[in-house]
Design an enzyme around this catalytic site. Structure first.
Site, PDB file in Angstrom:
ATOM      1  N   GLU A 273       0.808  -1.227   0.000  1.00  0.00           N
ATOM      2  CA  GLU A 273       0.000   0.000   0.000  1.00  0.00           C
ATOM      3  C   GLU A 273       0.837   1.271   0.000  1.00  0.00           C
ATOM      4  O   GLU A 273       0.299   2.369  -0.051  1.00  0.00           O
ATOM      5  CB  GLU A 273      -0.958   0.063   1.208  1.00  0.00           C
ATOM      6  CG  GLU A 273      -1.893  -1.100   1.357  1.00  0.00           C
ATOM      7  CD  GLU A 273      -2.807  -0.976   2.575  1.00  0.00           C
ATOM      8  OE1 GLU A 273      -2.727   0.057   3.284  1.00  0.00           O
ATOM      9  OE2 GLU A 273      -3.591  -1.899   2.830  1.00  0.00           O
ATOM     10  N   GLY A 274       2.146   1.170   0.109  1.00  0.00           N
ATOM     11  CA  GLY A 274       2.981   2.340   0.334  1.00  0.00           C
ATOM     12  C   GLY A 274       3.150   2.654   1.805  1.00  0.00           C
ATOM     13  O   GLY A 274       3.654   3.731   2.168  1.00  0.00           O
TER      14      GLY A 274
END
Length: 334
Positions: free
Chosen positions: A304-305
């Site tokens: 997701e970062g």
């Protein structure tokens, strides 16, 4: 400069003219570090990060006026091989969660001060099974690369990148194996929870897919083995480089998305920092092969970062120290 998305060969050929680091600005930042009220080197990696940012911003005292977070999402034909414990519908459900503000990355971006954009790439049209043929044809790969590039805010001071896509740890392992070599088991890990027969299947399909597509160029391998979100990440990295924007890569899957660029020329990732060492097996080996040192090692493996958002806070601390500290002369010391 403008990237050429007319063909994969044209894109690769044009990458020799991308902007380079400003060595004079980096040297000026290093000189400032030597004058700040602290023993030389006492702030360790924070000093290095400030100098890195100075070189890419072309300013001795760099700042983060705006941070962009891009999360790319895609679905994968390789899931037909039973390599993932969750159905692909989860990808769209998580994209909805991102857009509603309910995911981990939303909270981390809020705290770190990053403007987040989610780009869903044809979720209802998964790529093809790379053990049966190329995951994407050239036109599909170019479209994903272009979408990634066009999503970049060229006014951002820094870009953090993340991904979402059921099955994409298998894709990442295949890209690493195809570009960096070794054995399939060097790169295949548990992902979202693959164990037993599912983990064995992941290893088999990575081995078979890489063997099927051996001999292709790096961008050819990105098309044959990658997903739309991996290609979009690579496109965003290139667009950021063209705009002299430093990039913060997330973990295993995000880093693997840039391996084909590294294979063209390691310097293509000169503006990229790796935010953290993922707990996913293979990431440490990948970073060693690429000569990249992560900022953090927190045992994270979410994607997701998320790791990049946490590391953005560290980067902000580095620049606050670099810009705000007094020099010895200003403090009347010495």
């Amino acid at each position: 400069m403008k990237l050429d998305f007319s063909s994969l060969d044209a894109l690769a050929a044009g990458l020799t003219d991308l902007p380079a680091i400003d060595h004079k600005a980096a040297e000026a930042a290093q000189a400032r570090q030597a004058e700040l009220t602290k023993p030389p080197g006492s702030l360790g990696r924070l000093e290095e990060l400030a100098i890195f940012m100075a070189g890419w911003q072309g300013a001795a005292r760099p700042r983060i006026d705006g941070a962009q977070a891009l999360v790319f999402a895609g679905n994968h034909g390789i899931c037909a091989q039973g390599v993932n414990p969750f159905p692909q519908e989860v990808t769209a459900a998580m994209v909805a969660n991102f857009n509603a503000g309910g995911a981990a990355i939303n909270q981390l971006c809020r705290v770190a001060g990053a403007e987040m954009l989610v780009v869903a790439l044809d979720l209802d049209r998964p790529t093809r099974d790379f053990t049966q043929g190329p995951a994407m044809d050239e036109a599909e790969a170019l479209d994903a690369l272009r979408q990634g590039a066009e999503a970049v805010d060229t006014n951002a001071s820094v870009l953090i990148l993340g991904e979402m896509g059921i099955g994409n740890s298998t894709v990442a392992a295949a890209l690493a194996h195809g570009v960096l070599g070794g054995k399939a088991e060097d790169w295949v890990g548990r992902g979202t929870g693959a164990v037993g027969d599912v983990l064995t299947k992941k290893r088999d399909v990575v081995r078979d897919g890489v063997a099927r597509h051996a001999g292709l160029s790096p961008l050819g391998l990105l098309a044959a083995l990658g997903g739309r979100e991996q290609a979009a990440i690579a496109g965003a990295v290139l667009a950021a480089r063209a705009a002299r924007i430093p990039v913060m890569l997330d973990g295993f899957i995000c880093t693997a998305s840039t391996v084909p660029l590294w294979a063209i020329d390691p310097e293509l990732l000169g503006h990229c920092l790796v935010a953290h060492r993922s707990a996913e097996g293979g990431h440490a080996k990948m970073l060693e092969a690429m000569g990249k040192r992560p900022i953090l090692d927190l045992g994270m493996a979410l994607g997701e970062g998320s790791g990049a958002a946490v590391a953005l806070s560290v980067l902000r601390h580095a620049l606050a120290m670099h810009d705000g500290m007094a020099t010895f002369s200003e403090a009347g010391i010495g």
